[in-house]
Design an enzyme around this catalytic site. Sequence first.
Site, PDB file in Angstrom:
ATOM      1  N   ALA A 176      37.528 -55.803 -40.852  1.00  0.00           N
ATOM      2  CA  ALA A 176      37.100 -57.192 -41.031  1.00  0.00           C
ATOM      3  C   ALA A 176      37.530 -58.043 -39.837  1.00  0.00           C
ATOM      4  O   ALA A 176      38.379 -57.651 -39.059  1.00  0.00           O
ATOM      5  CB  ALA A 176      37.687 -57.757 -42.320  1.00  0.00           C
ATOM      6  N   CYS A 177      36.918 -59.221 -39.726  1.00  0.00           N
ATOM      7  CA  CYS A 177      37.260 -60.155 -38.650  1.00  0.00           C
ATOM      8  C   CYS A 177      38.720 -60.589 -38.772  1.00  0.00           C
ATOM      9  O   CYS A 177      39.202 -60.752 -39.874  1.00  0.00           O
ATOM     10  CB  CYS A 177      36.365 -61.401 -38.735  1.00  0.00           C
ATOM     11  N   PRO A 178      39.426 -60.826 -37.707  1.00  0.00           N
ATOM     12  CA  PRO A 178      38.932 -60.754 -36.328  1.00  0.00           C
ATOM     13  C   PRO A 178      39.233 -59.416 -35.625  1.00  0.00           C
ATOM     14  O   PRO A 178      39.218 -59.370 -34.406  1.00  0.00           O
ATOM     15  CB  PRO A 178      39.705 -61.881 -35.661  1.00  0.00           C
TER      16      PRO A 178
END
Lengths: 422, 75
Positions: B12-14
């Site tokens: 997942a981000c970041p």
Amino acid sequence: MTREKQVEHYDVIVIGGGPAGLTAAIYAGRARLNTLLIEKALIGGLATYTNSIENYSGFPNGPKGEYITNEMKKQAEEMGVKFKLTAVKSVDFEGDEKIVETFRNKFIAKSVIIATGGRPRTTGAQNEDKFLFDKGISFCATCDAAANTGKHVLVIGSGDAAIEEGMFLTKFADKVSVSVIHDEGKMDCNEIAREAAMANPKMAFIWNTVVDSFEGEDMLERINLKNLKTKEIIPVETDSCFEFIGYLPNTEIFQEKVKMSGSQYIITNERMETNYPGVFACGDVREKWLKQVATAVGDGAIAGFAAEKYIAETEQFEEILMQNEKPGLIFVYNAIDPDSRKFLSVIDSYEKSKQGAIAVNRVDVYKSTGLADRLGVKNYPAVVITHEGRISSILYEGICEEGFCTATFDELFKKACKDCNK
Amino acid sequence: MKEVILDCFGEACPIPLVKAQNAIEELEIGDVLIVQIDHSCAMKNVPEWATKAGHNVEIEEVDDSEWEVIIEKAK
């Protein structure tokens, strides 16, 4: 040293994936043309920057712009349109084969539709570049409103977008100040939005002002507005500013190629044709009066349809009309014009008398004058004589009393080729 | 000119962005970094960063909700 680019062929290439480009692609795809849409950012274009689209017919509940464009994308995919998410680096529209290059591919197409739209205009004030996008200056309330919960924000502009997005921001921010270039009470937006904004207790207006400078260390901290009448500098303490002062067209890669207006919008006629045959432009990138999703969709439909017609006509022109196996006679007429129609029987009997020695074609200009234009025929009816795939003469009305004399045809064939009328 | 694949599936981000930023440091101009992602937020911030940094970028949807961000180092 550069990597070799992969070459791919398409019937139609659409540049730009906003409502205009998506609609053009839907029309081209539905006409069973091999269609590629190239988008440099995300599909949907500027429509996705709008939190709610209230005036697009058929969508009564004010959906997000993104919702509408996602539906368009789905529809285009169902029509077999392919998508490529990358920037176009250069174009060449000179030849019959239109060339569009990205950093990895060279695409060759029969027709190109430009739908590159526009981007938000900036104020040009001091230090603006330092704070664009994620450093304090935004162009998209939808994207950045929630980050301003409980804050004071400044909106620049007074058009529909500025006021409507400003109202939207009041749902999050404690106070929304609006810098308006006009005198007190005057705005560029519609009257309903103006009244609602004036009545909104969270909105405050700073009249007769433009931005003088943006100030701050890494992030925006303060905006100095300038009163145009008194020249007074008005500092506004805020780390968040939204600019809604219009748009600029994305036409840099077409400069000195496609004909543009003084403000760099592409000039087309009502068929979305540019100065290059087979190259069309639609949506916000065009010089036009009203830039809306609805008008972009209308433009896109015309451009997609026009591209299909152009390709069909090119094939018909090259393969049938300009055939070089036999001497050719092309009768150009308008099917709704009785004078024009009555010569059809003359042409029929001439064709029969020649027993297949001459290729006879009939071109009806009623729906489209495209083929007649390519033949260089301006008035109808007319007869075009071809020899070895080239036009040798064009004959208009009044050659003899009855219109077209078959004897005249014979003469012209003889002139074009000594062996043809043996 | 080499081509490096960076597997960020499931991340997942970041994380994909940070990984891509680190990976491009190791490359020469003209080299290509292919970042494989399946979180839609990375489809936005990875190309945005790469474009702003002046690199050539292309996004390819390789499968349903799986993308490859192809970045050619340009500076």
